[in-house]
Design a protein around this motif. Sequence first.
Motif, short mmCIF file in Angstrom:
data_model
loop_
_atom_site.label_atom_id
_atom_site.label_comp_id
_atom_site.label_asym_id
_atom_site.label_seq_id
_atom_site.Cartn_x
_atom_site.Cartn_y
_atom_site.Cartn_z
N UNK A 148 0.92 -0.93 -0.03
CA UNK A 148 0.15 -0.13 -0.06
C UNK A 148 0.39 0.78 -0.39
N UNK A 149 2.01 1.12 -0.19
CA UNK A 149 3.24 1.93 0.94
C UNK A 149 3.11 3.11 1.80
N UNK A 150 3.85 3.70 2.42
CA UNK A 150 3.41 3.94 3.26
C UNK A 150 4.06 5.57 3.71
N UNK A 151 3.37 6.53 4.30
CA UNK A 151 3.70 7.88 4.70
C UNK A 151 4.93 8.21 4.31
N UNK A 152 5.88 7.54 5.60
CA UNK A 152 6.52 7.68 5.47
C UNK A 152 8.03 7.43 4.33
N UNK A 153 8.13 7.38 3.06
CA UNK A 153 8.79 5.67 2.39
C UNK A 153 8.89 7.24 0.98
N UNK A 154 9.73 7.51 0.33
CA UNK A 154 10.29 7.68 -0.56
C UNK A 154 10.74 6.63 -1.65
N UNK A 155 9.84 6.91 -2.40
CA UNK A 155 9.90 5.65 -3.44
C UNK A 155 9.91 6.36 -4.69
N UNK A 156 10.62 6.19 -5.45
CA UNK A 156 11.20 4.45 -5.53
C UNK A 156 12.47 4.31 -4.53
N UNK A 157 12.74 3.53 -3.79
CA UNK A 157 13.43 3.20 -3.27
C UNK A 157 13.94 1.65 -2.92
N UNK A 158 15.05 1.55 -2.06
CA UNK A 158 15.50 -0.28 -2.30
C UNK A 158 14.94 0.18 -0.85
N UNK A 159 14.02 -1.18 -0.08
CA UNK A 159 13.63 -1.34 0.55
C UNK A 159 14.20 -2.82 1.61
N UNK A 160 13.45 -3.25 2.97
CA UNK A 160 14.13 -3.83 3.52
C UNK A 160 14.72 -2.76 4.62
N UNK A 161 15.34 -3.37 6.41
CA UNK A 161 15.57 -2.39 7.12
C UNK A 161 16.40 -3.28 8.38
N UNK A 162 16.13 -4.60 7.77
CA UNK A 162 16.27 -5.70 9.23
C UNK A 162 17.27 -5.81 8.83
N UNK A 163 18.54 -6.46 9.36
CA UNK A 163 19.84 -7.02 8.67
C UNK A 163 21.32 -6.89 9.65
N UNK A 164 21.73 -8.02 9.20
CA UNK A 164 23.57 -8.33 9.46
C UNK A 164 24.24 -7.38 8.35
#
Length: 349
Positions: A50-66
């Motif tokens: 649905x998209x997200x009010x804070x997100x700027x697109x286009x963008x690489x997504x994913x935020x939990x990582x090592x």
Amino acid sequence: MAVYMRAAVLHAPGDLRVDDVRDPEPRRGSIVARVLLALTCGTDVKLYKRGHPLAKLPNIIGHEFVGVVEEVGEGVPEDLRGRRFVTMNTSPCGGCFYCSVGRENLCERLGELIIGFTISGAYAERIEIPERIWRRYFYQIQENLDPVEAAFLEPLSTVVHGQRVLGKVEGEWVAVIGSGPIGLLHLQLLKLEGLRVAVIDRHWEKLSVAERLGADITINSRETRVEDMVRNINGGRGFDAVVEAAGKLEAWELALKLVRKGGKILFFGGLPRGTGITIDSYRIHYEEVEILGAFHTTPRDVEKTYKIIESRKLRLKELVSGSKPLEKVQEALESMASGQGLKYIITGR
Ligand SMILES: [Zn+2]
Ligand SMILES: [Zn+2]
């Protein structure tokens, strides 16, 4: 060094493509890391669908990582190179009113830098982490810790924050509505406190994970009237606390029905802005039901969270449904959207 790398770019809601994108180069103060693994998150599913009010697109997504530090920008200690670490998706500014009163989760500048939302995310071979984030949150992962467990830092820290907001539960019975990864993390922390927990969800597969993780009762709200079950649990008094972790209006409303007088509700799953709920004022005044909300996390909660992860008291890998290569991120998100998968490991290749 390669000039291009593979990354999952969300162009618009529903339009996720694994593309060749420019390899990140470290700017002043930042570090560039090779992504060892990333985890999918319910927020990624929302963002993708649905998209997200804070997100700027286009963008690489994913935020939990090592990651493993590969390159460092100007002014960054060289000895960071080669370190395996986990960080957070964002960091408070430290200077605004909310930061100054210890409510960093409400920081006015939180939205400026969010990995996978406003800056490039982790469904990629490499990622740049700005100074504001890694200077505050940089946990080197010790040899004996599984990097998959370390990657839970962000989601678990929000749950640790939520539990701090909830505070001590008087009594013994807590209901957790929603048996997704967040609900299952709440369950595990509540069990560590010695409480009895009922987990409520609409999917048996998810409830069976809750059972494995120590839920005292699981209730399928699609098949049972939850209010009737409560009558059998403690003489119908209701739950001493209810944690709403489904992010659905029905769940919010159910929480209000399940809590006993003098009990507390923690609303954890966000609803779109403007969503109204009806609360009988009688419950708040005459019955002293306490209504609490929790959003995001704070540095002290993150600190505590990493210690919890290192203690290995939680069964974090039970929340992982499988592993998929970067090229199949979309498949992982679709599986989660359909209510099947809980969380997937995304590997660089
Ligand atoms: Zn997340
Ligand atoms: Zn701030």
